[in-house]
Design a protein around this motif. Structure first.
Motif, PDB file in Angstrom:
ATOM      1  N   ARG A   1       5.680 -21.951 -29.893  1.00  0.00           N
ATOM      2  CA  ARG A   1       4.638 -22.954 -30.113  1.00  0.00           C
ATOM      3  C   ARG A   1       5.025 -23.956 -31.199  1.00  0.00           C
ATOM      4  O   ARG A   1       4.518 -25.082 -31.208  1.00  0.00           O
ATOM      5  N   PHE A   2       5.914 -23.532 -32.106  1.00  0.00           N
ATOM      6  CA  PHE A   2       6.301 -24.453 -33.179  1.00  0.00           C
ATOM      7  C   PHE A   2       7.805 -24.545 -33.393  1.00  0.00           C
ATOM      8  O   PHE A   2       8.261 -25.433 -34.115  1.00  0.00           O
ATOM      9  N   MET A   3       8.595 -23.677 -32.794  1.00  0.00           N
ATOM     10  CA  MET A   3      10.046 -23.753 -32.909  1.00  0.00           C
ATOM     11  C   MET A   3      10.608 -24.543 -31.734  1.00  0.00           C
ATOM     12  O   MET A   3      10.595 -24.070 -30.592  1.00  0.00           O
ATOM     13  N   ALA A   4      11.101 -25.747 -32.009  1.00  0.00           N
ATOM     14  CA  ALA A   4      11.471 -26.672 -30.943  1.00  0.00           C
ATOM     15  C   ALA A   4      12.634 -26.186 -30.093  1.00  0.00           C
ATOM     16  O   ALA A   4      12.742 -26.558 -28.929  1.00  0.00           O
ATOM     17  N   HIS A   5      13.532 -25.381 -30.658  1.00  0.00           N
ATOM     18  CA  HIS A   5      14.706 -24.973 -29.894  1.00  0.00           C
ATOM     19  C   HIS A   5      14.421 -23.800 -28.970  1.00  0.00           C
ATOM     20  O   HIS A   5      15.267 -23.448 -28.138  1.00  0.00           O
ATOM     21  N   LEU A   6      13.259 -23.160 -29.100  1.00  0.00           N
ATOM     22  CA  LEU A   6      12.944 -21.984 -28.293  1.00  0.00           C
ATOM     23  C   LEU A   6      12.146 -22.361 -27.055  1.00  0.00           C
ATOM     24  O   LEU A   6      11.196 -23.148 -27.113  1.00  0.00           O
ATOM     25  N   ASP A   7      12.532 -21.750 -25.935  1.00  0.00           N
ATOM     26  CA  ASP A   7      11.781 -21.905 -24.701  1.00  0.00           C
ATOM     27  C   ASP A   7      10.779 -20.764 -24.566  1.00  0.00           C
ATOM     28  O   ASP A   7       9.620 -20.977 -24.191  1.00  0.00           O
ATOM     29  N   SER A   8      11.221 -19.555 -24.875  1.00  0.00           N
ATOM     30  CA  SER A   8      10.318 -18.414 -24.779  1.00  0.00           C
ATOM     31  C   SER A   8      10.838 -17.251 -25.610  1.00  0.00           C
ATOM     32  O   SER A   8      12.032 -17.153 -25.884  1.00  0.00           O
ATOM     33  N   VAL A   9       9.923 -16.385 -26.012  1.00  0.00           N
ATOM     34  CA  VAL A   9      10.242 -15.099 -26.625  1.00  0.00           C
ATOM     35  C   VAL A   9       9.387 -14.051 -25.928  1.00  0.00           C
ATOM     36  O   VAL A   9       8.153 -14.184 -25.884  1.00  0.00           O
ATOM     37  N   ARG A  10      10.028 -13.037 -25.381  1.00  0.00           N
ATOM     38  CA  ARG A  10       9.299 -11.994 -24.656  1.00  0.00           C
ATOM     39  C   ARG A  10       9.469 -10.661 -25.380  1.00  0.00           C
ATOM     40  O   ARG A  10      10.582 -10.210 -25.626  1.00  0.00           O
ATOM     41  N   THR A  11       8.352 -10.046 -25.710  1.00  0.00           N
ATOM     42  CA  THR A  11       8.389  -8.766 -26.416  1.00  0.00           C
ATOM     43  C   THR A  11       8.765  -7.641 -25.456  1.00  0.00           C
ATOM     44  O   THR A  11       8.184  -7.505 -24.368  1.00  0.00           O
ATOM     45  N   ILE A  12       9.756  -6.835 -25.849  1.00  0.00           N
ATOM     46  CA  ILE A  12      10.183  -5.677 -25.054  1.00  0.00           C
ATOM     47  C   ILE A  12       9.473  -4.424 -25.551  1.00  0.00           C
ATOM     48  O   ILE A  12       8.921  -3.656 -24.781  1.00  0.00           O
ATOM     49  N   ASN A  13       9.502  -4.196 -26.840  1.00  0.00           N
ATOM     50  CA  ASN A  13       8.757  -3.107 -27.467  1.00  0.00           C
ATOM     51  C   ASN A  13       8.440  -3.526 -28.901  1.00  0.00           C
ATOM     52  O   ASN A  13       8.606  -4.699 -29.253  1.00  0.00           O
ATOM     53  N   GLN A  14       8.008  -2.593 -29.705  1.00  0.00           N
ATOM     54  CA  GLN A  14       7.580  -2.927 -31.054  1.00  0.00           C
ATOM     55  C   GLN A  14       8.700  -3.540 -31.893  1.00  0.00           C
ATOM     56  O   GLN A  14       8.434  -4.329 -32.806  1.00  0.00           O
ATOM     57  N   ARG A  15       9.927  -3.205 -31.589  1.00  0.00           N
ATOM     58  CA  ARG A  15      11.055  -3.666 -32.390  1.00  0.00           C
ATOM     59  C   ARG A  15      11.923  -4.712 -31.695  1.00  0.00           C
ATOM     60  O   ARG A  15      12.528  -5.556 -32.359  1.00  0.00           O
ATOM     61  N   ARG A  16      12.012  -4.661 -30.396  1.00  0.00           N
ATOM     62  CA  ARG A  16      12.968  -5.514 -29.693  1.00  0.00           C
ATOM     63  C   ARG A  16      12.263  -6.595 -28.880  1.00  0.00           C
ATOM     64  O   ARG A  16      11.136  -6.413 -28.410  1.00  0.00           O
ATOM     65  N   SER A  17      12.977  -7.719 -28.708  1.00  0.00           N
ATOM     66  CA  SER A  17      12.427  -8.845 -27.968  1.00  0.00           C
ATOM     67  C   SER A  17      13.565  -9.618 -27.319  1.00  0.00           C
ATOM     68  O   SER A  17      14.729  -9.506 -27.735  1.00  0.00           O
TER      69      SER A  17
END
Length: 297
Positions: free
Chosen positions: A153-169
């Motif tokens: 939503r605010f990092m221009a270089h990112l398209d998406s971040v998907r959470t895998i579990n509590q620690r990994r994404s």
């Protein structure tokens, strides 16, 4: 860093030498024992112009130490001229030429030390730091960032971040040619205080980051401090993204934090009539410039 401080000091040295050689070239040639050489005054002015160029590079650059090599190259030329001058002269002129040779040799040592320090730093990871104060409670700011899927939503270089579990994404960014994807893991977390993460080995991108949250001055608001590190090939990726965005990575992070502040304080990235596009920061890159929407009659 000490290397950059030394580079700035050398830049001021170049500025002083350049002004002196342009303003009083005859005095300079006499002090160097070469005032009897044909064209010495003109040569002094040319060297003065070169010194001013060095000063502009060292004092005006974001990373000044990388320009120390230009001074070192100029020093080598000066050492050659002064060495020949000392060998060809006798008496007082030879003494002055030797003194000037010694002074330039000392400055050359500093220039080389600065240039080598810059080269050593360039081989290491690219480090970026930035901070901002947000007028929201610390726990609220922390929780929003900890929900990693909010980052695009605010990092221009990112398209998406998907959470895998509590620690990994899993992270996805738009590259200049192909999309970049990698997995990251949280390696340290203190609720309300900090989040540290790094990319997983073998994912093609070497990066790590830490974001800290502290109470603002007087207990008002939250200070957000971000430190990012890009290794190899992550450093090359960062440079490619910077070229695509037309910004230095540090400036990009500062812009991301300004958008983060807007999201936290207003609920969205503020948009003008010329930037009506979406809530994801990446979409902001493709908007048209703002146009006047009318004026007084």
């Amino acid at each position: 860093m000490m290397t950059d401080k030394l580079a700035r000091a050398l830049g001021w040295t170049s500025l002083g030498l350049g002004v002196a050689q342009l303003a009083a070239p005859r005095v300079v040639t006499r002090l160097c024992g070469v005032d009897d050489a044909p064209g010495a005054t003109t040569a002094a002015r040319l060297v003065g112009g070169r010194e001013l160029l060095h000063a502009a590079l060292l004092l005006g650059a974001r990373n000044p130490a990388q320009w120390a090599w230009t001074r070192a190259a100029g020093d080598m030329m000066d050492l050659g001229v002064l060495g020949r001058a000392a060998a060809d002269r006798a008496g007082a002129r030879r003494t002055r030429a030797l003194a000037a040779l010694g002074a330039v040799a000392g400055i050359t040592a500093l220039d080389l030390a600065c240039a080598r320090g810059s080269a050593a730093r360039a081989k290491g990871p690219l480090q970026v730091r930035a901070s901002i104060t947000i007028n929201r409670p610390r726990d609220e700011v922390y929780r929003f960032w900890r929900e990693l899927e909010n980052l695009p939503r605010f990092m221009a270089h990112l398209d998406s971040v998907r959470t895998i579990n509590q620690r990994r994404s899993r992270w996805k960014a738009k590259g200049p040619i192909v999309d970049l994807e990698w997995e990251a893991e949280i390696i340290d977390e203190r609720a309300g205080d900090l989040i540290a993460w790094r990319s997983m080995p073998g994912t093609g991108v070497s990066t790590a980051g830490l974001v800290g949250f502290t109470d603002g001055p007087g207990g008002r608001g939250t200070v957000v401090d971000v430190s990012l590190e890009y290794g190899v090939p992550g450093r090359k990726v960062a440079a490619a993204v910077a070229r695509m965005l037309g910004k230095h990575p540090e400036q990009q992070v500062r812009d991301d934090l300004r958008r983060f502040k807007q999201v936290m304080e207003t609920g969205e990235v503020l948009r003008s009539e010329g930037s009506p596009e979406g809530h994801r920061a990446l979409r902001q890159l493709h908007q048209r410039p703002a146009q006047p929407i009318g004026g007084r009659a």
